[in-house]
Scaffold this motif. Sequence first.
Motif, PDB file in Angstrom:
ATOM      1  N   PRO A  87       1.962   8.952   9.957  1.00  0.00           N
ATOM      2  CA  PRO A  87       2.197   9.807   8.795  1.00  0.00           C
ATOM      3  C   PRO A  87       2.110   8.978   7.522  1.00  0.00           C
ATOM      4  CG  PRO A  87       3.916  10.123  10.427  1.00  0.00           C
ATOM      5  CD  PRO A  87       3.013   9.079  10.974  1.00  0.00           C
ATOM      6  N   SER A  88       1.577   9.568   6.454  1.00  0.00           N
ATOM      7  CA  SER A  88       1.169   8.752   5.303  1.00  0.00           C
ATOM      8  C   SER A  88       2.301   7.933   4.694  1.00  0.00           C
ATOM      9  CB  SER A  88       0.506   9.614   4.223  1.00  0.00           C
ATOM     10  OG  SER A  88       1.148  10.862   4.172  1.00  0.00           O
ATOM     11  N   SER A  89       3.548   8.425   4.788  1.00  0.00           N
ATOM     12  CA  SER A  89       4.623   7.621   4.195  1.00  0.00           C
ATOM     13  C   SER A  89       4.786   6.307   4.946  1.00  0.00           C
ATOM     14  CB  SER A  89       5.936   8.404   4.197  1.00  0.00           C
ATOM     15  OG  SER A  89       6.176   8.909   5.497  1.00  0.00           O
ATOM     16  N   PHE A  90       4.777   6.372   6.293  1.00  0.00           N
ATOM     17  CA  PHE A  90       4.864   5.139   7.076  1.00  0.00           C
ATOM     18  C   PHE A  90       3.648   4.261   6.841  1.00  0.00           C
ATOM     19  CE2 PHE A  90       8.670   5.403   9.209  1.00  0.00           C
ATOM     20  CZ  PHE A  90       8.870   6.631   9.824  1.00  0.00           C
ATOM     21  N   GLY A  91       2.482   4.936   6.884  1.00  0.00           N
ATOM     22  CA  GLY A  91       1.234   4.192   6.754  1.00  0.00           C
ATOM     23  C   GLY A  91       1.188   3.404   5.463  1.00  0.00           C
ATOM     24  N   ASN A  92       1.572   4.083   4.385  1.00  0.00           N
ATOM     25  CA  ASN A  92       1.537   3.396   3.098  1.00  0.00           C
ATOM     26  C   ASN A  92       2.553   2.267   3.045  1.00  0.00           C
ATOM     27  OD1 ASN A  92      -0.513   4.948   2.027  1.00  0.00           O
ATOM     28  ND2 ASN A  92       0.880   6.562   1.356  1.00  0.00           N
ATOM     29  N   ALA A  93       3.715   2.498   3.634  1.00  0.00           N
ATOM     30  CA  ALA A  93       4.736   1.448   3.637  1.00  0.00           C
ATOM     31  C   ALA A  93       4.206   0.198   4.334  1.00  0.00           C
ATOM     32  CB  ALA A  93       5.997   1.952   4.330  1.00  0.00           C
ATOM     33  N   ILE A  94       3.508   0.429   5.441  1.00  0.00           N
ATOM     34  CA  ILE A  94       2.967  -0.722   6.178  1.00  0.00           C
ATOM     35  C   ILE A  94       1.932  -1.450   5.339  1.00  0.00           C
ATOM     36  CG2 ILE A  94       1.578  -1.403   8.162  1.00  0.00           C
ATOM     37  CD1 ILE A  94       2.920   0.679   9.799  1.00  0.00           C
ATOM     38  N   LYS A  95       1.077  -0.656   4.653  1.00  0.00           N
ATOM     39  CA  LYS A  95       0.032  -1.311   3.870  1.00  0.00           C
ATOM     40  C   LYS A  95       0.615  -2.100   2.720  1.00  0.00           C
ATOM     41  CE  LYS A  95      -3.053   2.507   4.610  1.00  0.00           C
ATOM     42  NZ  LYS A  95      -4.062   3.415   4.064  1.00  0.00           N
ATOM     43  N   GLN A  96       1.850  -1.761   2.316  1.00  0.00           N
ATOM     44  CA  GLN A  96       2.464  -2.476   1.204  1.00  0.00           C
ATOM     45  C   GLN A  96       2.976  -3.839   1.591  1.00  0.00           C
ATOM     46  OE1 GLN A  96       2.156  -1.330  -1.604  1.00  0.00           O
ATOM     47  NE2 GLN A  96       2.516   0.872  -1.726  1.00  0.00           N
ATOM     48  N   ILE A  97       3.175  -4.060   2.877  1.00  0.00           N
ATOM     49  CA  ILE A  97       3.748  -5.342   3.289  1.00  0.00           C
ATOM     50  C   ILE A  97       2.824  -6.462   2.834  1.00  0.00           C
ATOM     51  CG2 ILE A  97       4.565  -6.745   5.208  1.00  0.00           C
ATOM     52  CD1 ILE A  97       4.974  -4.267   6.810  1.00  0.00           C
ATOM     53  N   PRO A  98       3.381  -7.439   2.121  1.00  0.00           N
ATOM     54  CA  PRO A  98       2.505  -8.471   1.554  1.00  0.00           C
ATOM     55  C   PRO A  98       2.021  -9.421   2.631  1.00  0.00           C
ATOM     56  CG  PRO A  98       4.794  -9.010   1.137  1.00  0.00           C
ATOM     57  CD  PRO A  98       4.797  -7.673   1.809  1.00  0.00           C
ATOM     58  N   PRO A  99       0.807  -9.973   2.424  1.00  0.00           N
ATOM     59  CA  PRO A  99       0.411 -11.054   3.340  1.00  0.00           C
ATOM     60  C   PRO A  99       1.331 -12.236   3.111  1.00  0.00           C
ATOM     61  CG  PRO A  99      -1.124 -10.873   1.517  1.00  0.00           C
ATOM     62  CD  PRO A  99      -0.189  -9.726   1.395  1.00  0.00           C
ATOM     63  N   PRO A 100       1.605 -13.089   4.051  1.00  0.00           N
ATOM     64  CA  PRO A 100       1.048 -13.116   5.394  1.00  0.00           C
ATOM     65  C   PRO A 100       1.764 -12.199   6.389  1.00  0.00           C
ATOM     66  CG  PRO A 100       2.469 -15.005   5.080  1.00  0.00           C
ATOM     67  CD  PRO A 100       2.504 -14.240   3.813  1.00  0.00           C
ATOM     68  N   TRP A 101       2.937 -11.639   5.959  1.00  0.00           N
ATOM     69  CA  TRP A 101       3.672 -10.823   6.926  1.00  0.00           C
ATOM     70  C   TRP A 101       2.881  -9.592   7.330  1.00  0.00           C
ATOM     71  CZ3 TRP A 101       7.190 -13.668   8.874  1.00  0.00           C
ATOM     72  CH2 TRP A 101       7.809 -14.644   8.094  1.00  0.00           C
ATOM     73  N   GLY A 102       2.070  -9.105   6.412  1.00  0.00           N
ATOM     74  CA  GLY A 102       1.249  -7.947   6.730  1.00  0.00           C
ATOM     75  C   GLY A 102       0.280  -8.219   7.852  1.00  0.00           C
ATOM     76  N   SER A 103      -0.073  -9.488   8.033  1.00  0.00           N
ATOM     77  CA  SER A 103      -0.925  -9.871   9.151  1.00  0.00           C
ATOM     78  C   SER A 103      -0.102 -10.311  10.346  1.00  0.00           C
ATOM     79  CB  SER A 103      -1.849 -11.024   8.758  1.00  0.00           C
ATOM     80  OG  SER A 103      -2.647 -10.679   7.672  1.00  0.00           O
ATOM     81  N   PHE A 104       1.045 -10.932  10.064  1.00  0.00           N
ATOM     82  CA  PHE A 104       1.841 -11.515  11.144  1.00  0.00           C
ATOM     83  C   PHE A 104       2.372 -10.460  12.099  1.00  0.00           C
ATOM     84  CE2 PHE A 104       4.204 -14.702  13.236  1.00  0.00           C
ATOM     85  CZ  PHE A 104       5.454 -14.183  13.535  1.00  0.00           C
ATOM     86  N   PHE A 105       2.959  -9.391  11.542  1.00  0.00           N
ATOM     87  CA  PHE A 105       3.594  -8.425  12.428  1.00  0.00           C
ATOM     88  C   PHE A 105       2.609  -7.667  13.310  1.00  0.00           C
ATOM     89  CE2 PHE A 105       7.775  -9.359  11.659  1.00  0.00           C
ATOM     90  CZ  PHE A 105       8.045  -9.492  10.313  1.00  0.00           C
ATOM     91  N   PRO A 106       1.486  -7.185  12.756  1.00  0.00           N
ATOM     92  CA  PRO A 106       0.509  -6.574  13.672  1.00  0.00           C
ATOM     93  C   PRO A 106       0.048  -7.557  14.751  1.00  0.00           C
ATOM     94  CG  PRO A 106      -0.067  -6.092  11.404  1.00  0.00           C
ATOM     95  CD  PRO A 106       1.037  -7.092  11.355  1.00  0.00           C
ATOM     96  N   ALA A 107      -0.167  -8.815  14.329  1.00  0.00           N
ATOM     97  CA  ALA A 107      -0.619  -9.805  15.308  1.00  0.00           C
ATOM     98  C   ALA A 107       0.438 -10.007  16.388  1.00  0.00           C
ATOM     99  CB  ALA A 107      -0.918 -11.128  14.608  1.00  0.00           C
ATOM    100  N   LEU A 108       1.689 -10.032  15.975  1.00  0.00           N
ATOM    101  CA  LEU A 108       2.787 -10.240  16.918  1.00  0.00           C
ATOM    102  C   LEU A 108       2.851  -9.113  17.934  1.00  0.00           C
ATOM    103  CD1 LEU A 108       5.278 -11.922  17.656  1.00  0.00           C
ATOM    104  CD2 LEU A 108       6.597 -10.537  16.064  1.00  0.00           C
ATOM    105  N   LEU A 109       2.792  -7.878  17.430  1.00  0.00           N
ATOM    106  CA  LEU A 109       2.832  -6.725  18.330  1.00  0.00           C
ATOM    107  C   LEU A 109       1.638  -6.743  19.267  1.00  0.00           C
ATOM    108  CD1 LEU A 109       4.026  -3.871  15.988  1.00  0.00           C
ATOM    109  CD2 LEU A 109       5.190  -4.756  17.999  1.00  0.00           C
ATOM    110  N   CYS A 110       0.481  -7.023  18.701  1.00  0.00           N
ATOM    111  CA  CYS A 110      -0.747  -7.028  19.496  1.00  0.00           C
ATOM    112  C   CYS A 110      -0.629  -8.042  20.624  1.00  0.00           C
ATOM    113  CB  CYS A 110      -1.932  -7.377  18.600  1.00  0.00           C
ATOM    114  SG  CYS A 110      -3.417  -7.742  19.514  1.00  0.00           S
ATOM    115  N   LEU A 111      -0.304  -9.269  20.255  1.00  0.00           N
ATOM    116  CA  LEU A 111      -0.227 -10.341  21.235  1.00  0.00           C
ATOM    117  C   LEU A 111       0.833 -10.057  22.280  1.00  0.00           C
ATOM    118  CD1 LEU A 111      -1.844 -12.875  21.421  1.00  0.00           C
ATOM    119  CD2 LEU A 111      -0.036 -14.097  20.230  1.00  0.00           C
TER     120      LEU A 111
END
Lengths: 264, 231, 255
Positions: A87-111
């Motif tokens: 849902p767009s509110s969650f989606g936008n919140a996620i996109k707001q996360i600044p790098p490097p955390w914006g990359s770290f958390f997806p990578a963590l979940l993925c791995l």
Amino acid sequence: MFEVLFEQTADGQRYIDWLLSGLGWTLALAFFGWWIAFGVGVVVGIGRTVQNRIFAALARLYVEIFRNIPVLVQMFLWYFVLPEVLPSSFGNAIKQIPPPWGSFFPALLCLGLYTAARIAEQVRAGIEALPRGQTEAANALGLGGYLTYRHVILPQALRVIVPSLTSEVMGVYKNTSVALTIGLMELTAQARQISEATFQTFTAFGAATLIYLALALIAYQSMMLIDKAVHIPGTTPVKDMTGQELTEEVQQAGTLPDAVEIVK
Amino acid sequence: MNNLDFSIILQAWPYLWSGLLFSLALTAAAFLIGMVLGTCFALVQHFTIPVVSQIVRGYIALIRSIPLILVLFWFFFLVPIVLGHLSGNGRPIPIGATYTAFITFGLFEAAYYSEIIRVGLRAVNKGQFEASQALALSTFDAYRNVIMPQVIRVASPIILSQTIILFQDTSLVYVLSLTDLVGAASKLAQLNGRLVEMYLAVAAVYLVISSAASQFVGLLRKRYAFTGAHR
Amino acid sequence: MLQESANRPAEPFQMVVVQNLVKRFGSFAALSDVTLNVAKGEKIVLCGPSGSGKSTLIRCINHIEKHDGGRIVVDGVELTDRMADINSVRCEVGMVFQNFNLFPHLSVVENCMLAPMKVRGLSRSEARDRAIGLLRKVRIHDQANKYPAQLSGGQQQRVAIARALCMQPKIMLFDEPTSALDPEMVKEVLETIVELAQEGMTMVCVTHEMGFAREVADRVVFMDRGSIVEEGDPNTFFHAPRTERAKSFLNQIIH
């Protein structure tokens, strides 16, 4: 040969600091990723062996999905696709996360979830390898499902798979490098950065290679220590770990489920 | 939730298909090069040829300890240089990203196939070789006609499983900007802005192919259930 | 009539009531219409050729095998699919397996303590005391801290007996307890079971050891191909079997 690492970079640090920063991200990703993978993996692995049809099917589905899609594609799904389908509110919140955390958390979940699928199969193989008599004896004593798994099945299954889990541990820290595709400046990314900045390709990649080798050695030795520590007195000790797992694989080529695979 | 338009996948399919073909070609090339080299590596170690087997073991240990992406970076850097030296004039020969990728993956997989074959060699009964000797077969003929076929038969499910992993790993040529399936989807996504559909399509393709291949391997295992303890 | 019933002794309580039991494995009928009652304090020996269903029968009594037809009532509780019933039955029924099935990752005393602690709720020290007491009874308490892999087969089986006894069951089931043992260890295990019998434990024992059967059994039940063919007291059975199948079976065993 490694002198260039101690030179000054454009932003006032030394190249070796870049490398160490990358190492930090690699270790963080590997460490936390492993614990997510182990926790989820054991649960899913058990799920594959229970009587309940629904849990077994869900566990099977999980493993099929997370094992058959390459790590890279999974990274992209977590990083690019997830914010769009929420849902767009969650989606936008996620996109707001600044790098490097914006990359770290997806990578963590993925791995974590990818490795969990592989661990689940190993746990399943370990559980299925136990003689039926163990469950029967536990049941005959009045131990129900949960108690039987907790005190009889799991302690044995987990001990049995320690050697084969070694490849998963190595796999976790190797797969952290895939996170560079979503912008995480882990070790390999930094090595490439240094190579582009200094044109000392050999040095840059050589340093990263040595660090990965050191990590491999540490992982291997740690698993051997763990294997020794949980050794059941009176049973024969495991000598060569990776050799053993492959031998068992090939000798049981007809019967062992495709659980014990070689990890990149 | 944004509007998802899966019809875009139909439009994109020709380009995605060409990417998939590249992935499959890379898998096939790596399989061939990897199996041939891997068999050589395995035999070298099996016969413990001095010096060479040490080097091979070192190579395999190294390759299996570092990430594939790093191996890709290394080989892309080294292969032109090595070819230059081999060709005698000392200057690096750029042979293009595609062929470099074929060679790289082949060399990488060789390390993994070699281990499978080596264990397969150990698993074949020693008596097989002794029987061949008793029949006055040369070592070469013994291995070619008696030992290796058995090794391949016993090890083929695991070799195939490894190849499925290889197929998934080819996706990493993305870091070299080569247009495999993922690369094609990524380029398309930049053009049509349809990230979600493109990447979901890629995931689906990999899922279907890998899953089907794994099922096939499962069938093979059952049919050729060989030695090994039946629990 | 009244006088007769006054002189008749009270009906012994039936620990196990098996009525018209049916068990199938696929299309193979392992048990067909088996009816058997075991009174409190009674010692039954089940014997018969392989495939006669004797192991299947006792494994149905504590629901290790699920029966397909008929009724089983143990200690007043009918065995249904309800876990509550099954677990309450299993607390009162002890089982000793042919392959011991000790838990290899636990020491001998821990093997014995596990179920009393987790199922009966004993504290660690209570469980330990009970375990040591029973290990002493089977004469193996000096190996209390060893692990199963460090013990001989005979020792492991005695630990298995102690482990089952730690739950203080009302009836003990023995599934060929000495068949997997080397001959020199059979005696020590049989002696342990005989002692148990002499103390009054209700038991059903599947065994090929006919000497043991003669010594211990109140009743011998002979099974063949899924049904009970003959039953009776040991002397009658061993010296004057009535049925042909029993006779040929005994000829094979005793020679």
